[in-house]
Design an enzyme around this catalytic site. Structure first.
Site, PDB file in Angstrom:
ATOM      1  N   TYR A 116      29.029 -54.666  42.884  1.00  0.00           N
ATOM      2  CA  TYR A 116      28.169 -55.182  41.818  1.00  0.00           C
ATOM      3  C   TYR A 116      27.541 -54.007  41.084  1.00  0.00           C
ATOM      4  CZ  TYR A 116      24.066 -57.211  39.512  1.00  0.00           C
ATOM      5  OH  TYR A 116      23.127 -57.580  38.589  1.00  0.00           O
ATOM      6  N   GLU A 204      25.889 -56.580  32.845  1.00  0.00           N
ATOM      7  CA  GLU A 204      26.115 -56.892  34.253  1.00  0.00           C
ATOM      8  C   GLU A 204      27.604 -57.056  34.522  1.00  0.00           C
ATOM      9  OE1 GLU A 204      23.827 -59.757  37.290  1.00  0.00           O
ATOM     10  OE2 GLU A 204      25.081 -60.863  35.880  1.00  0.00           O
TER      11      GLU A 204
END
Length: 329
Positions: A116, A204
């Site tokens: 991530y 993101e």
């Protein structure tokens, strides 16, 4: 302002961030053609809505997921048919869900690990910050709450960008093989440059994948932008999809009002953003639920205030309106 995944990936590709090949489809036939054109054994067919959690979300009334793998063109068409025109409910849409109007057909890749990463503004640090975690492909809010030690951060100067040593340090902390560190340095630095150059408020990538070949690829992409900076980016402003936005919020913006729809029953009409926030807090303190945030501003005239009342009353949940106007302005 939010944009779709396929739009974010085009911006990232232009900024030098590795992404996979893909095509947008707005019909099952277009999805089949996209699969054939991409020429890979496996493709992902992804619902395009302005919300996360699509992989775990389902179409209302069925078990169809918002992201599915297709191994043939017919598979891609079948999945697209199950998504297009139907309502996808995810953890971020709430029970009302959002209608899927287009899908993104994207090439598959050989995944070694899922990670991530994100870039956002850290108000405590007073700078942008690159966030990374080994917990990729899952809800990052849960990771932050349950295992905060898995969240790694590197603040950076927006003018200088992320330093090479910071990127390599993150690569080491993420447990990437040393042969992949140069890929990580290039990926992270390009992501941070894009964040600053595009006046983004969030970039993101979840998941960020390490491929079998040792490269890093953005398998998903989410971007939001500072509305106040859009005048500098007309090409980004043109990506706006009003079908994904709350109609009352679009109407308020056209009238020069700051309005955000909420789930309560007490409408709030206030002048000044700080007073509006305090008013909402007071409503909740006394057991009520605000139906909206609405700042008419200090210079609102009769026309603006009238439109503000009409917008509030267009919400069928509103049972009362609290007007809090500070005369000193």
């Amino acid at each position: 302002m939010k944009i779709h995944e396929f739009q974010a990936k085009e911006l990232l590709r232009a900024a030098g961030v590795p992404v996979l090949a893909g095509r947008v489809a707005r019909s099952p036939a277009e999805a089949e053609a996209a699969f054939a054109a991409l020429g890979t054994p496996v493709c992902a067919v992804k619902a395009q809505i302005h919300a996360g959690g699509r992989g775990k979300g389902t179409i209302r009334g069925s078990s169809q997921r918002g992201v599915e793998l297709a191994k043939t063109a017919a598979d891609a068409g079948r999945i697209a048919a199950a998504l297009l025109g139907n309502t996808l409910v995810t953890i971020q849409t709430g029970p009302e869900g959002q209608v899927v109007r287009q899908v993104f057909v994207e090439s598959g890749c050989a995944i070694e690990r899922e990670l991530y990463c994100a870039v956002l503004v850290d108000r405590r640090a007073g700078s942008p910050v690159l966030i990374a975690s080994t917990a990729g492909g899952v809800n990052i809010e849960e990771v932050a709450a349950e295992t905060p030690e898995l969240i790694l951060t590197e603040p950076f100067d927006p003018d200088r960008g992320l330093a090479g040593w910071q990127a390599r340090l993150l690569a080491a902390k993420l447990g990437l093989p040393t042969a992949s560190w140069r890929h990580a340095e290039s990926f992270f630095k390009a992501l941070c440059r894009a964040f600053v150059a595009l006046d983004a408020s969030l970039v993101e990538v979840n998941p960020l994948v390490l491929t079998k070949e040792g490269a890093l690829v953005a398998l998903d992409a989410k971007m939001t932008f500072d509305d106040n900076a859009l005048y500098r980016h007309p090409a980004i402003a043109a990506l706006r999809d009003e079908a994904e936005e709350e109609p009352a919020e679009i109407r308020a913006a056209a009238a020069g009002l700051s309005y955000v729809k909420l789930d309560g029953t007490i409408g709030c009409l206030v002048n000044g953003a700080g007073l509006a926030m305090s008013t909402m807090d007071l409503v909740k303190l006394h057991g009520g639920e605000p139906a909206n945030f609405l700042d008419v501003g200090g210079g609102a005239d009769v026309k603006a205030v009238t439109e503000a009342f009409r917008i509030i009353l267009s919400d069928p949940n509103v049972k009362a309106i609290l007007v809090n106007i500070f005369g000193g302005i």
